[in-house]
Design an enzyme around this catalytic site. Structure first.
Site, PDB file in Angstrom:
ATOM      1  N   ASP A 163       7.923 -22.747  10.615  1.00 24.01           N
ATOM      2  CA  ASP A 163       9.133 -23.047   9.857  1.00 24.01           C
ATOM      3  C   ASP A 163       8.842 -23.915   8.643  1.00 24.01           C
ATOM      4  OD1 ASP A 163      12.178 -24.921  10.604  1.00 24.01           O
ATOM      5  OD2 ASP A 163      11.780 -23.352   9.118  1.00 24.01           O
ATOM      6  N   GLU A 403       3.864 -26.780  19.104  1.00 21.89           N
ATOM      7  CA  GLU A 403       4.707 -25.733  19.684  1.00 21.89           C
ATOM      8  C   GLU A 403       3.962 -24.406  19.891  1.00 21.89           C
ATOM      9  OE1 GLU A 403       8.520 -25.336  17.878  1.00 21.89           O
ATOM     10  OE2 GLU A 403       9.081 -27.271  18.676  1.00 21.89           O
ATOM     11  N   TYR A 455      15.754 -30.385  20.944  1.00 23.56           N
ATOM     12  CA  TYR A 455      16.886 -30.181  20.031  1.00 23.56           C
ATOM     13  C   TYR A 455      18.188 -29.965  20.787  1.00 23.56           C
ATOM     14  CZ  TYR A 455      13.635 -30.101  16.153  1.00 23.56           C
ATOM     15  OH  TYR A 455      12.679 -30.450  15.233  1.00 23.56           O
ATOM     16  N   GLU A 491       9.708 -34.587  18.027  1.00 23.41           N
ATOM     17  CA  GLU A 491      10.728 -34.032  17.122  1.00 23.41           C
ATOM     18  C   GLU A 491      12.104 -34.075  17.777  1.00 23.41           C
ATOM     19  OE1 GLU A 491      10.075 -30.225  15.301  1.00 23.41           O
ATOM     20  OE2 GLU A 491       7.903 -30.572  15.219  1.00 23.41           O
TER      21      GLU A 491
HETATM   22  C1  GCU Z   1      10.386 -26.962  15.650  1.00 25.40           C
HETATM   23  C2  GCU Z   1       9.178 -27.002  14.769  1.00 25.40           C
HETATM   24  C3  GCU Z   1       9.464 -27.454  13.357  1.00 25.40           C
HETATM   25  C4  GCU Z   1      10.772 -26.827  12.880  1.00 25.40           C
HETATM   26  C5  GCU Z   1      11.869 -27.385  13.760  1.00 25.40           C
HETATM   27  C6  GCU Z   1      13.257 -26.849  13.338  1.00 25.40           C
HETATM   28  O1  GCU Z   1      10.384 -28.013  16.520  1.00 25.40           O
HETATM   29  O2  GCU Z   1       8.129 -27.817  15.288  1.00 25.40           O
HETATM   30  O3  GCU Z   1       8.383 -27.050  12.522  1.00 25.40           O
HETATM   31  O4  GCU Z   1      11.016 -27.109  11.511  1.00 25.40           O
HETATM   32  O5  GCU Z   1      11.664 -26.946  15.094  1.00 25.40           O
HETATM   33  O6  GCU Z   1      13.648 -25.837  13.900  1.00 25.40           O
HETATM   34  O7  GCU Z   1      13.849 -27.465  12.450  1.00 25.40           O
END
Ligand code: GCU
Length: 579
Positions: A163, A403, A455, A491
């Site tokens: 991403d 990931e 997330y 993250e």
């Molecule tokens: C993942 C990933 C990131 C990405 C993020 C997202 O965790 O490691 O590179 O940008 O999700 O979806 O914002």
């Protein structure tokens, strides 16, 4: 690996600038021998990605050709002369005066050619062919055929399995440099302390037939420690004891100067300077210990990303990002998802930031097809990252992947081997990988730290923060119960379109992002086994186009891409900044 430096024995010249450039849309350059000299070119800035410099460059991943000419600089005569690219993404093929020097795969790490025999006094022609094509057997992979068992197949365009925008080009400085005929080839430092005495172990690599003296002079904070010995074969180890040691840590990033000299018949024939930060890092039970004290880091994942330059080396943006992190009260970051510039790493030492240094292994998948090549590249990246960054006190851990799609059984042995390989290269730092699998990430049994991305409240429980927080706390407790290792939440975050506000908060508003981050931080900071929390992301950044990425942007930054604060930045500063 010693970064080129200039002194009475060594010279450096940066040959970055406006190079001749052209795309090779028909991929005919090799056949037509463009390496003998390009025609129909246009100027392009080096270092920088080419994608956002030229309208025709946007989604063009190459091949493309660069050329520049240079004379042998003064002081280079009768020396060994080298050519160093700090980073070219992805595949670079290099010719000097029509003769192929070689090629290099993989961005974000340096590569070097010795050009002594091929260099002329004047008008040397340097030609570089670069392509950043996305392929399933590359790392990071792209153009991966859909398979429900494997990679999340974001329908990105260009089709990256990661991403961030797959920027291409000569993205960091290009240097010409010399070293003496009998040089200091490499230096490896490791530090510790006993009560108020610092101990600096220095391993110096020299040429076989150097039999002269090695002299170390360490200075700083009113101390001067000198030690010398006759060189042993290829590797000589010396230990320096530093009284009243000033330890390195984020609050007081004390750095000493270490001068290393080679003397032949009492005449200095080579010398390098390194900065030394004396500190220890260790994992003990559920704690990550810096200088024997448990730490809980707060910081970010970020990208080397800026309008027009793409992934290009931009010193003012580096300074701005450190200033933003200092302003908000952060003390650490992970080099997501690739090694950052040498200069960014030097500043982490100088400014006092803790760094989890990560290889470019993002988006890995373990289907047998292409796996051997992906493994080869991961080993190459791991080796070169550790060789390049092993002497930075700021680097406190190695992350070997972000990931990986570790559902397939091949992942377990892949990482077991890679972790062992990294440990052999550096016995002084924890080794880890960053996973989204959590409990199901079997490789956490082999890593020193547990690093997870979460997330909840964004990709799951959308709009429902109380449920998300509840799930987060349960999830972390379960992961800790299983692995009993320090956990880094590497993250967490939410997109917020700059200027989008909503009351009550809703997804994509700045309020929702701020509430999510605050809720996560309150949970994380209260967990004794949490060794750190890194918000995704410091700044909004360019990614490939997709239905879930408006105008090809990832808006999870707490600052905009132009480095201006959103509501979340002020909210985090209230939580993190100790006045
Ligand atoms: C993942 C990933 C990131 C990405 C993020 C997202 O965790 O490691 O590179 O940008 O999700 O979806 O914002």
């Amino acid at each position: 690996m010693i970064y080129p430096q200039s002194n009475s024995h060594r010279q450096v010249k940066d040959i970055s600038g406006f190079w001749d450039f052209r795309f090779d849309r028909k991929n005919e350059g090799l056949k037509k021998k463009w390496f003998k000299g390009l025609a129909k070119t246009q100027p392009l800035a080096v270092p920088a990605s080419w994608n956002d410099q030229l309208e025709e460059g946007k989604n063009n991943l190459g091949p493309a050709w660069y050329q520049t000419r240079f004379d042998l600089p003064t002081g280079f005569k009768d020396k060994r002369v080298f050519l160093r690219f700090d980073s070219v993404n992805f595949l670079a093929e290099v010719w000097l005066n029509g003769i192929k020097l070689g090629q290099h795969e993989g961005g974000h790490l340096p590569f070097v050619f010795e050009i002594t025999p091929k260099i002329k006094a004047e008008s040397n022609l340097l030609v570089v062919r670069v392509e950043g094509l996305l392929k399933p057997d590359r790392v990071p992979p792209g153009n991966v055929p859909f398979d429900p068992k494997d990679a999340f197949n974001n329908t990105f365009y260009p089709p990256a399995s990661f991403d961030f925008f797959p920027y291409c080009g000569i993205q960091r400085p290009v240097l010409l440099y010399t070293i003496p005929l009998l040089p200091i080839e490499d230096v490896t430092l490791s530090t510790k302390f006993k009560s108020s005495t610092g101990i600096v172990k220095t391993e110096i690599k020299t040429e076989n037939n150097f039999k002269g003296l090695i002299r170390l002079t360490l200075t700083g904070f009113g101390q001067k420690v000198v030690k010398e010995t006759r060189a042993l074969d290829r590797q000589t180890t010396l230990e320096l004891k530093v009284p009243q040691v000033r330890l390195w840590n984020p609050a007081f990033p004390h750095l000493y100067d270490l001068k290393i000299e080679l003397l032949d018949k009492n005449q200095p024939i080579d010398q390098v300077h390194l900065t030394v930060g004396i500190r220890t890092i260790a994992v003990k039970g559920s704690k990550l210990l810096l200088n024997g004290k448990s730490i809980q880091m707060k910081g970010f994942g970020r990208h080397e990303d800026f309008p027009v330059a793409g992934r290009g080396y931009l010193p003012p943006v580096i300074i701005r990002d450190y200033d933003l992190m200092r302003w908000i009260g952060a003390d650490s970051f992970r080099t997501t998802h690739y090694p950052y510039s040498d200069q960014m790493m030097d500043l982490a030492d100088r400014l006092g930031f803790l760094v989890i240094a990560e290889t470019p292994a993002v988006g890995l998948f373990f289907k047998q097809e292409g796996l051997a090549n992906r493994q080869r590249l991961c080993r190459q990246y791991t080796k070169k990252l550790i060789e390049r960054d092993k002497n930075h006190p700021s680097v406190i851990a190695w992350s070997l992947a972000n990931e990986p799609h570790s559902h397939r059984s091949a992942a377990k042995s892949f990482f077991k081997n890679l972790i062992q390989f990294a440990r052999k290269l550096d016995k002084t730092r924890p080794v880890t990988l960053v996973s989204y699998l959590g409990l199901k990430e079997e490789s956490f049994a082999d890593s020193d730290l547990v690093c997870v991305n979460r997330y909840y409240g964004w990709y799951s429980e959308p709009g429902r923060l109380p449920e998300a927080f509840e799930r987060l706390t349960k999830d972390l407790d379960a992961i800790f119960k299983k692995f009993k290792k320090p956990i880094l939440l590497t993250e967490f975050g939410a997109d917020a379109i700059p200027g989008c506000h909503a009351n009550p908060p809703e997804m994509f508003s700045e309020e929702y992002q701020a509430d999510l981050l605050e809720g996560y931080w309150k949970i994380l900071s209260a967990k004794p086994y949490v060794a750190g929390a890194h918000v995704w992301n410091l700044c909004d950044f360019k990614t490939a186009q997709a239905t879930h990425r408006p105008s090809g942007m990832n808006y999870k930054g707490v600052f905009t891409r132009e480095r201006q604060p959103k509501l979340a930045a002020h909210r985090l500063r209230k939580l993190w900044k100790k006045e």
